[in-house]
Enzyme design. Structure first.
Site, PDB file in Angstrom:
ATOM      1  N   ALA A  65      -8.718 -44.412  18.495  1.00 38.00           N
ATOM      2  CA  ALA A  65      -8.849 -43.017  18.891  1.00 38.00           C
ATOM      3  C   ALA A  65      -8.124 -42.114  17.892  1.00 38.00           C
ATOM      4  CB  ALA A  65      -8.282 -42.815  20.300  1.00 38.00           C
ATOM      5  N   GLY A 122      -9.667 -47.754  20.231  1.00 36.89           N
ATOM      6  CA  GLY A 122     -11.020 -47.299  20.512  1.00 36.89           C
ATOM      7  C   GLY A 122     -12.060 -47.938  19.610  1.00 36.89           C
ATOM      8  N   GLU A 125     -12.832 -51.070  21.283  1.00 36.68           N
ATOM      9  CA  GLU A 125     -13.589 -50.751  22.492  1.00 36.68           C
ATOM     10  C   GLU A 125     -15.042 -50.409  22.160  1.00 36.68           C
ATOM     11  OE1 GLU A 125     -10.555 -49.016  25.750  1.00 36.68           O
ATOM     12  OE2 GLU A 125     -10.519 -47.935  23.840  1.00 36.68           O
ATOM     13  N   GLU A 145      -2.661 -49.813  22.423  1.00 31.58           N
ATOM     14  CA  GLU A 145      -2.335 -48.567  23.128  1.00 31.58           C
ATOM     15  C   GLU A 145      -0.981 -48.598  23.815  1.00 31.58           C
ATOM     16  OE1 GLU A 145      -6.810 -48.536  22.766  1.00 31.58           O
ATOM     17  OE2 GLU A 145      -5.248 -50.032  23.126  1.00 31.58           O
TER      18      GLU A 145
END
Length: 269
Positions: A65, A122, A125, A145
């Site tokens: 992210a 991310g 993911e 994270e």
């Protein structure tokens, strides 16, 4: 599409090639996330049979992210007394990040992530939302994270344990460690392991194989396997039976069965 755009795509031989290009590390900021949405719009409108996601950046599939963007939300005031600073902005960013990943995970056509280098947070993911993952020996994967005082928030806590099991998923998420490619392949996080620089080629070859299969059958396999994780066994078996019966009455199953009897390759249009 221009090379300056963070997400580019083209269709070749019924394969939708989607390439990430947001230097320096393909962080999943809003410009890249919105580019993914537009690319998926095109994929869903078109007749490509398989989607392949690659990166144009050396050493990175996607590094996660956009942490700088997330940190900027902390300077935003809460909407009302007692609200955490930037909570609304963070929630909105999370929704926009999850949207294309959820579309990938529930698509009726297969997708393949071709991973060279880092796929973290991310970025992993995004790969987890794909049907299959091909990685080279340069790949390193992780969900770090917890180091930020957060948890994976774009599907990681749900999709990773379904893929590798609860214990292994907890090991990765609680320790925030990066998993080398060989281990990732051994635990099922990578489906194919290839030499450095060969992930995209292998993913395209795999996509070509899938293009030769019945598209209707591929869709129902995807849905039925998803049911195995998401529904009670009895209901999943019932839906499996319904789907295979429905497929049997369709043109592609008839062609496949006749081709087998005729000792020829099937012609799935």
């Amino acid at each position: 599409m221009t090379n300056a755009e963070p997400v580019t795509y083209q269709v070749l031989d019924r394969v939708f090639h989607l390439r990430l290009h947001r230097p320096p590390a393909n962080a999943l900021g809003l410009v890249l996330v919105d580019g993914l949405q537009r690319a998926l719009d095109e994929f869903e409108r078109g007749d490509a049979r398989v989607l392949v996601i690659t990166s144009a950046l050396d050493g990175f599939f996607a590094a996660g992210a956009d942490i700088k963007l997330m940190a900027s939300f902390l300077d935003s005031p809460g909407d009302s007394p007692g609200d955490s600073p930037g909570a609304e902005e963070f929630a909105d960013y999370g929704e926009r990040l999850r949207a294309p990943l959820n579309r990938l995970a529930t698509a009726d056509r297969p997708s393949i992530a071709a991973i060279e280098g880092l796929a973290l947070g991310g970025g992993l993911e995004l790969a987890l939302a794909c049907t299959l993952r091909v990685g080279s020996r340069t790949a390193r994967l992780g969900l770090p994270e917890v180091k930020l005082g957060l948890i994976p928030g774009a599907g990681g806590t749900q999709r990773l344990p379904r893929l590798v099991g609860r214990g292994r998923a907890l090991d990765l998420m609680l320790t925030a460690r990066e998993v080398p490619a060989e281990e990732a392949h051994a635990i099922g996080l990578l489906d194919r392991l290839v030499e450095p620089g060969a992930a995209e080629k292998e993913a395209i070859t795999l996509a070509g194989t899938l293009c030769e299969r019945s598209g209707a059958a591929l869709t129902q396999i995807l849905r039925s396997v998803d049911d195995a994780h998401e529904e009670a066994l009895e209901l999943g078996l019932a839906r499996e039976a319904e789907r295979v019966t429905a497929l049997f009455g369709g043109p592609e199953a008839r062609e496949g069965l006749r081709a087998f009897v005729d000792k020829r390759g099937p012609n799935y249009v």
